[in-house]
Design a protein around this motif. Structure first.
Motif, mmCIF file in Angstrom:
data_model
loop_
_atom_site.group_PDB
_atom_site.id
_atom_site.type_symbol
_atom_site.label_atom_id
_atom_site.label_comp_id
_atom_site.label_asym_id
_atom_site.label_seq_id
_atom_site.Cartn_x
_atom_site.Cartn_y
_atom_site.Cartn_z
ATOM 1 N N UNK A 48 0.831 -1.206 0.000
ATOM 2 C CA UNK A 48 0.000 0.000 0.000
ATOM 3 C C UNK A 48 0.867 1.258 0.000
ATOM 4 N N UNK A 49 1.955 1.250 0.768
ATOM 5 C CA UNK A 49 2.837 2.417 0.803
ATOM 6 C C UNK A 49 3.423 2.705 -0.579
ATOM 7 N N UNK A 50 3.768 1.645 -1.307
ATOM 8 C CA UNK A 50 4.262 1.818 -2.677
ATOM 9 C C UNK A 50 3.163 2.401 -3.563
ATOM 10 N N UNK A 51 1.951 1.873 -3.405
ATOM 11 C CA UNK A 51 0.810 2.361 -4.182
ATOM 12 C C UNK A 51 0.508 3.813 -3.826
ATOM 13 N N UNK A 52 0.609 4.138 -2.542
ATOM 14 C CA UNK A 52 0.339 5.498 -2.085
ATOM 15 C C UNK A 52 1.328 6.488 -2.706
ATOM 16 N N UNK A 53 2.581 6.082 -2.821
ATOM 17 C CA UNK A 53 3.592 6.947 -3.448
ATOM 18 C C UNK A 53 3.213 7.255 -4.891
ATOM 19 N N UNK A 54 2.670 6.249 -5.591
ATOM 20 C CA UNK A 54 2.234 6.468 -6.969
ATOM 21 C C UNK A 54 1.020 7.402 -7.021
ATOM 22 N N UNK A 55 0.111 7.257 -6.056
ATOM 23 C CA UNK A 55 -1.050 8.141 -5.975
ATOM 24 C C UNK A 55 -0.613 9.588 -5.764
ATOM 25 N N UNK A 56 0.382 9.779 -4.918
ATOM 26 C CA UNK A 56 0.883 11.128 -4.656
ATOM 27 C C UNK A 56 1.427 11.760 -5.931
ATOM 28 N N UNK A 104 1.090 20.358 -0.212
ATOM 29 C CA UNK A 104 -0.279 19.988 0.180
ATOM 30 C C UNK A 104 -0.445 18.474 0.163
ATOM 31 N N UNK A 105 -0.003 17.837 -0.902
ATOM 32 C CA UNK A 105 -0.130 16.387 -1.037
ATOM 33 C C UNK A 105 0.699 15.655 0.010
ATOM 34 N N UNK A 106 1.928 16.119 0.258
ATOM 35 C CA UNK A 106 2.769 15.496 1.289
ATOM 36 C C UNK A 106 2.093 15.558 2.653
ATOM 37 N N UNK A 107 1.543 16.722 2.981
ATOM 38 C CA UNK A 107 0.891 16.901 4.283
ATOM 39 C C UNK A 107 -0.342 16.017 4.419
ATOM 40 N N UNK A 108 -1.136 15.975 3.358
ATOM 41 C CA UNK A 108 -2.382 15.206 3.390
ATOM 42 C C UNK A 108 -2.104 13.706 3.454
ATOM 43 N N UNK A 109 -1.195 13.240 2.599
ATOM 44 C CA UNK A 109 -0.952 11.798 2.524
ATOM 45 C C UNK A 109 -0.185 11.260 3.726
#
Length: 329
Positions: A30-38, A50-55
């Motif tokens: 999931x962490x790998x997937x989350x990095x791609x989402x970011x 903004x994205x760093x803070x939110x994610x």
């Protein structure tokens, strides 16, 4: 300690270890997937900070994925559904709240061309008048469902819409909660529906469907008005049919949306057996529980309710609650 007991302890430890490893592995994926989402969100125009803070607040939610994969399969009847969705206590609350908010509901109803009783009925069905809005962090829920993959495109689209809502300042990150599927607020809008239909009726700069009645009611009314609501019409009626009725005419598709005179000629009658009204209204014939269950002719407004939720059970329950509100009991 005997060998059998030792073996059991070892097996139990191995099982716990395997489960723990699987969970850790899933979270790592999931962490790998989350990095791609970011990266995708930044590419869509969101600021990196903004994205760093939110994610930083987004985590894998296995309970959300489990809920999505374990939708109830038990078949219930419409009668049972109506008993649970429109109990007498909810009817009483709906009537009381209609009176409490009467001036506001009347004003909004007139502005959008939607009868207030339907606004209240949707409010009651979706969130029990704001009492049940869901406690799942919306971003984590949507990211987890996108990661699960079965409907990745849908939930990724909802996630990007949710980021827009947050960026526009309609809700704070710590309060950004909803259902396990990402439905939000007292109207239980999905994020894309929020962007399309939510209204800042009180003019405070926020479309607050979580806590501001004016915004909640106007947002519900705006959805209905935007999707074809007819202000001087109702939703439909329960009917009966003659023995020679052609059940191939059943359905909500446009080709079967016919005048009441057509249905009269096909053997459809009022529930008490009398002729249908002689008025120029088109209707569809539905039977949510088959030929032996309740039969309905439903009008344009029911078709609009189906754009809110595609379940005919839901549409009938909202309509039934609106009728109870109208009757006053």
């Amino acid at each position: 300690m005997n060998k059998i007991k030792q073996f059991g302890i070892v097996c139990c430890a191995m099982l716990v270890s395997a489960i723990s490893y699987a969970a850790d592995s899933k979270e790592a994926e999931f962490e790998t997937y989350k990095a791609a989402l970011k990266q995708e969100a930044v590419a869509q125009g969101f600021g990196k900070q903004f994205i760093d803070n939110v994610f930083a607040t987004v985590f894998y939610r296995p309970t959300v994925v489990k809920a999505d994969n374990n939708q109830p399969e038990k078949k219930i009847t419409l009668d049972t559904y109506l008993t649970t969705r429109v109990p007498d206590w909810k009817v009483k609350q709906a009537i009381d709240l209609m009176k409490t908010h009467q001036p506001l509901l009347t004003e909004i109803g007139q502005r959008y061309g939607v009868q207030p009783r339907f606004i209240v009925a949707l409010w009651g069905n979706e969130s029990n008048f704001g009492k049940i809005q869901g406690k799942h962090p919306v971003l984590s829920a949507l990211a987890s469902l996108a990661f699960e993959g079965r409907r990745e495109a849908l939930f990724k689209k909802q996630l990007l819409a949710a980021l827009t809502i947050l960026q526009e300042g309609h809700i704070s990150l710590k309060d950004f909660n909803g259902s396990w599927a990402g439905a939000m607020g007292q109207s239980q809008f999905m994020p894309t529906s929020f962007l399309n239909y939510a209204v800042d009726y009180d003019g405070d700069g926020k479309k607050d469907i979580w806590g501001t009645p004016a915004d909640v009611f106007a947002s519900i009314a705006n959805f209905l008005a935007s999707e074809g609501w007819v202000n001087d019409g109702t939703w439909g009626r329960q009917v009966s049919v003659t023995d020679d009725f052609d059940y191939s005419l059943v359905g909500l598709d446009k080709a079967k949306f016919k005048p009441l005179s057509f249905w009269q000629a096909q053997g459809v009658r009022r529930y008490d057996g009398r002729d249908l009204p002689d008025v120029a209204i088109n209707a569809s014939f539905i039977m949510p529980d088959g030929e032996k269950g309740r039969l309905y002719l439903v009008y344009q407004n029911f078709h609009t309710l189906m754009k809110w939720n595609r379940s005919s059970y839901f549409g009938v329950s909202v309509s039934y609650l609106s009728e109870r509100i109208k009757r006053g009991h």
